[in-house]
Design a protein around this motif. Structure first.
Motif, PDB file in Angstrom:
ATOM      1  N   VAL B 181     -44.060 -29.315 100.552  1.00  0.00           N
ATOM      2  CA  VAL B 181     -45.311 -29.256 100.704  1.00  0.00           C
ATOM      3  C   VAL B 181     -45.975 -30.908 100.474  1.00  0.00           C
ATOM      4  O   VAL B 181     -46.618 -31.671 101.461  1.00  0.00           O
ATOM      5  N   PRO B 184     -43.802 -35.308 102.788  1.00  0.00           N
ATOM      6  CA  PRO B 184     -44.221 -36.453 103.723  1.00  0.00           C
ATOM      7  C   PRO B 184     -45.288 -37.298 103.021  1.00  0.00           C
ATOM      8  O   PRO B 184     -45.450 -38.176 103.257  1.00  0.00           O
ATOM      9  N   VAL B 185     -45.983 -37.038 101.914  1.00  0.00           N
ATOM     10  CA  VAL B 185     -46.998 -37.621 101.425  1.00  0.00           C
ATOM     11  C   VAL B 185     -46.839 -38.189  99.831  1.00  0.00           C
ATOM     12  O   VAL B 185     -47.498 -38.667  99.285  1.00  0.00           O
ATOM     13  N   ARG B 200     -41.885 -37.621 106.792  1.00  0.00           N
ATOM     14  CA  ARG B 200     -43.170 -38.058 107.392  1.00  0.00           C
ATOM     15  C   ARG B 200     -42.869 -38.215 108.958  1.00  0.00           C
ATOM     16  O   ARG B 200     -43.907 -37.912 109.613  1.00  0.00           O
ATOM     17  N   GLU B 201     -41.908 -38.652 109.530  1.00  0.00           N
ATOM     18  CA  GLU B 201     -41.715 -38.973 110.752  1.00  0.00           C
ATOM     19  C   GLU B 201     -41.327 -37.836 111.560  1.00  0.00           C
ATOM     20  O   GLU B 201     -41.595 -37.684 112.663  1.00  0.00           O
ATOM     21  N   ARG B 202     -40.443 -36.849 110.939  1.00  0.00           N
ATOM     22  CA  ARG B 202     -40.033 -35.708 111.816  1.00  0.00           C
ATOM     23  C   ARG B 202     -41.139 -34.572 111.684  1.00  0.00           C
ATOM     24  O   ARG B 202     -40.986 -33.554 112.422  1.00  0.00           O
ATOM     25  N   GLY B 203     -41.778 -34.489 110.344  1.00  0.00           N
ATOM     26  CA  GLY B 203     -42.588 -33.243 110.056  1.00  0.00           C
ATOM     27  C   GLY B 203     -41.836 -32.446 108.915  1.00  0.00           C
ATOM     28  O   GLY B 203     -40.783 -32.196 109.104  1.00  0.00           O
ATOM     29  N   ARG B 204     -42.755 -31.689 108.447  1.00  0.00           N
ATOM     30  CA  ARG B 204     -42.389 -30.802 107.385  1.00  0.00           C
ATOM     31  C   ARG B 204     -41.194 -29.680 107.970  1.00  0.00           C
ATOM     32  O   ARG B 204     -40.338 -29.404 107.456  1.00  0.00           O
ATOM     33  N   ILE B 205     -41.799 -29.129 109.240  1.00  0.00           N
ATOM     34  CA  ILE B 205     -41.132 -27.833 109.457  1.00  0.00           C
ATOM     35  C   ILE B 205     -39.885 -28.339 110.241  1.00  0.00           C
ATOM     36  O   ILE B 205     -38.832 -27.790 109.988  1.00  0.00           O
ATOM     37  N   ALA B 206     -39.821 -29.448 110.926  1.00  0.00           N
ATOM     38  CA  ALA B 206     -38.536 -29.808 111.441  1.00  0.00           C
ATOM     39  C   ALA B 206     -37.611 -30.240 110.335  1.00  0.00           C
ATOM     40  O   ALA B 206     -36.386 -30.087 110.405  1.00  0.00           O
ATOM     41  N   ARG B 209     -36.169 -26.959 109.067  1.00  0.00           N
ATOM     42  CA  ARG B 209     -35.418 -26.421 110.016  1.00  0.00           C
ATOM     43  C   ARG B 209     -33.932 -27.124 109.817  1.00  0.00           C
ATOM     44  O   ARG B 209     -32.816 -26.371 109.734  1.00  0.00           O
ATOM     45  N   ALA B 234     -51.472 -24.385 100.425  1.00  0.00           N
ATOM     46  CA  ALA B 234     -50.561 -24.960 101.195  1.00  0.00           C
ATOM     47  C   ALA B 234     -49.374 -24.807 101.301  1.00  0.00           C
ATOM     48  O   ALA B 234     -48.848 -24.792 102.547  1.00  0.00           O
ATOM     49  N   CYS B 237     -49.506 -21.789 103.630  1.00  0.00           N
ATOM     50  CA  CYS B 237     -49.451 -22.236 105.071  1.00  0.00           C
ATOM     51  C   CYS B 237     -48.100 -22.888 105.551  1.00  0.00           C
ATOM     52  O   CYS B 237     -47.753 -22.784 106.711  1.00  0.00           O
ATOM     53  N   LEU B 238     -47.454 -23.764 104.724  1.00  0.00           N
ATOM     54  CA  LEU B 238     -45.944 -24.054 104.970  1.00  0.00           C
ATOM     55  C   LEU B 238     -45.241 -22.893 105.271  1.00  0.00           C
ATOM     56  O   LEU B 238     -44.573 -22.890 106.382  1.00  0.00           O
ATOM     57  N   GLY B 241     -45.713 -21.256 108.718  1.00  0.00           N
ATOM     58  CA  GLY B 241     -45.365 -22.218 109.968  1.00  0.00           C
ATOM     59  C   GLY B 241     -43.989 -22.145 109.804  1.00  0.00           C
ATOM     60  O   GLY B 241     -43.504 -22.139 111.143  1.00  0.00           O
TER      61      GLY B 241
END
Lengths: 431, 431
Positions: B181, B184-185, B200-206, B209, B234, B237-238, B241
């Motif tokens: 969660v 990236p921040v 941060r660059e790829r995203g949490r879900i990536a 995965r 949060a 939601c993660l 997703g």
């Protein structure tokens, strides 16, 4: 797959919103309009600047009684003409109320005609329209409570298709779904509403998918938003999940009801930066700044704070004007922001009774109205301006991106200045 | 698509964790073992009860110096034999430390052999093992900071394959990724670490995965967890997703470091209810309860609070014992909970210097140790018990689900009582 997670950098000079265009003007015969006086004026900004149009519904429908069915926008219709004039002097975009509970309090009797008249009245005056919201747990139809969940879903899907279809061509932007982060855990009521139950059983992403699927099907040209007040990582996680699930979101809606105080430049940019990472346009859908006492910081749900009287004060009005202009400058500095909508033109009938308006309850304007007008219809605006073309019919126009009109001896042409920086635009005058 | 969003109901009677089994016992020739005395004893509970095994690494490796490379579990190896005995008297499951920064401080020189020896030492004593964590921004390898993001990703993928592959068969459960969660921040450091940058660059879900993909590939039999301390919407939601994106999560890890006070039954059940909705098993991966002063409620990041001295107190120890038993009862009452891991056996070298252990820094047990032992090796346990089979070789066993052993005149058979309620299990004695 979502777009790369990188946010564009803010630029306070607003270079990304300004054009240095050369208009190549031709007359009705196709010849360059050489050495001629033309009048160029801005008609509408590319950066959508809006407010709620709720107060204009009764007025546009010739009603006499104020609408008490919504907690937002309860000004008397008798003030409508005055408020409409103030609205059009500042804004080019309006959000219209489609709260299900108010729009269809009795199943099968939607308020379609009344909202269509309002939408047409505004569209005829060049105002862009957005409908708010197609799915939301708060203010949803009470009669959903008695339906089994499968029927709640079917009714919700049908309602989306109906509204989006009925208003296509008139309202082509929608908050497809509102406040999904808390939707399945919303517990501010004695009996769980139908939409919270639906979202809890189906899941957030499935509910978002439902909203976008039905709205997209009913109006493929519509701009569809996911809208939330939750600026925490929870909304980030939701957005990621929705995008990874393949839902096509056209813009992210960020609310900023600042009843507990102005966010300030740093926080505003920090929020924009986190949400711009997804590569989607950002709409600031619901902004408010008080011109009176602030709500205490310990209040968690803004709806829980209802003072008997909440006046606009002289100091509060000065502060509001200052913060409003700072906020708009900050938002405009971020390339991802495509729309800024304020939540309430007048204090009369405002949400929670808070002095959020740019107009006092008695109809007089606050300093914030004039300050924002100086900015968006002054500093960011090109009023009718006489310019002279050169020997090849060329004339330079520097200004903010948007729709413009060029006229010459009674003949006029509309043009869009949509590209930042140096550019050339052909303008053909009619006969 | 995630499973239906409905949570099973808690049951304080623990009926869902108890069996009323009939064992149908046959001798080595296959004939019913009629009218015979057998000894039945529980070997391991189905509900995994664990603690961190960090303090046992040095001991299992015959070291003399305490490990100062990790903020968790810094007891001196000389205490290892005593702590191991206390560990095995209470727990059946251990979490081992695979923090990348400590495991491979110099690129290419992983601490594999040392951890393998520890894992084997524990596995030889019947302890189930979990590795923690494969991906985490905090305590990650410092040398990632200097690599371009693509190389960070490649190094992270290779590290997952290596550890999961090297330990397959020994460590078959992993916190595949930790605290996504905030990943990236996360901004609690001067120079952004490589994993925060990657996420941060790829995203949490990536990033999630990536972790599951590599771990699954390296050990298809492994139980892979998503683990977080964030119990807010949060994380919900993660999770949604991640599941919607098709990542196969085997269990959800929920941390509960209660340095600021015991959650209490109501909040605990509320949290379990929200996360059980996804239909996945829940592992309470990191629980702590203090036996001293609580951390002030205004502290946001627990790491920010470091008093010079943080003693265990008599009143605190009574409170901890009471809360610990209440917490385990509450967790066990929820059918979704499959594992409860406490975070620290001893106060010696404990995280933040807090008195979280069930054992004091001097090695003596606190009331919490005895209270938990009375519960999990008393009330929830079947010690060696002599029972008599009937004329058909049948004997009834009532107890908590888990692994058992039945012996008769020196011949023993292992059996699993895995089904709640009335059931019949065949037991064949060897010669």
């Amino acid at each position: 797959m979502p777009a790369p997670h990188r946010s564009p950098a803010p630029d306070a000079s607003l270079a990304h919103r300004r054009t240095d265009a050369v208009l190549a003007v031709r007359d009705a015969d196709g010849a360059p309009l050489a050495h001629a006086d033309v009048v160029v004026e801005q008609v509408r900004p590319a950066l959508a600047l809006g407010n709620i149009g709720f107060d204009l519904v009764g007025f546009a429908n010739g009603e006499e009684e104020a609408d008490t069915g919504s907690p937002f926008g309860g000004a008397a219709p008798s003030r409508g003409a005055h408020l409409a004039e103030l609205f059009l002097g500042l804004y080019d975009t309006a959000t219209l109320p489609f709260y299900w509970g108010g729009f269809e309090p009795v199943r099968g009797r939607p308020d379609t005609a009344r909202l269509q008249r309002t939408a047409r009245w505004l569209a005829d005056r060049g105002v862009r329209l957005k409908g708010h919201p197609l799915v939301w747990h708060t203010l949803t139809a009470d009669w959903l409570r008695d339906l089994p969940t499968d029927e709640v879903e079917e009714a919700q899907r049908a309602r989306i298709r109906r509204e989006v279809g009925d208003f296509a061509g008139l309202v082509d932007a929608w908050d497809a779904i509102n406040e999904v982060v808390i939707m399945p855990v919303f517990a501010n009521e004695e009996r769980t509403n139908g939409i919270t139950r639906l979202c809890r059983e189906r899941g957030r992403i499935a509910t978002v998918r439902m909203a976008f699927e039905e709205a997209r099907g009913a109006n493929p040209r519509a701009t569809l938003l996911l809208n939330d007040f939750d600026m925490s990582t929870a909304y980030e996680c939701l957005v990621e999940g929705v995008l990874e699930a393949g839902v096509q979101v056209d813009a992210l809606g960020l609310q900023s009801h600042m009843h507990q105080g102005y966010w300030g430049e740093e926080r505003t940019l920090e929020v924009l930066d986190r949400f711009a990472r997804f590569g989607l346009p950002i709409h600031m859908t619901e902004s408010t700044l008080l011109s009176g006492d602030l709500m205490p910081p310990e209040v968690e749900d803004l709806n829980d704070f209802r003072p008997a009287s909440w006046p606009s004060t002289p100091e509060g009005e000065e502060r509001q004007a200052d913060e409003l202009v700072r906020h708009y400058r900050t938002l405009a500095s971020h390339p991802a922001v495509e729309a800024i909508t304020y939540w309430g033109l007048t204090d009369e009938g405002a949400w929670l009774g808070a002095p959020v308006g740019l107009v006092r309850a008695d109809g007089t304007t606050k300093p914030s109205y004039d300050a924002l007008r100086d900015l968006v219809r002054g500093e960011w605006w090109l009023p009718p301006t006489t310019l002279r073309t050169d020997g090849e019919g060329r004339v330079g126009v520097a200004g903010h991106l948007g729709d413009y009109r060029l006229t010459h001896r009674g003949a006029g042409a509309d043009l869009a200045l949509a590209e930042a920086g140096a550019t050339t635009v052909e303008v053909a005058l009619p006969r």
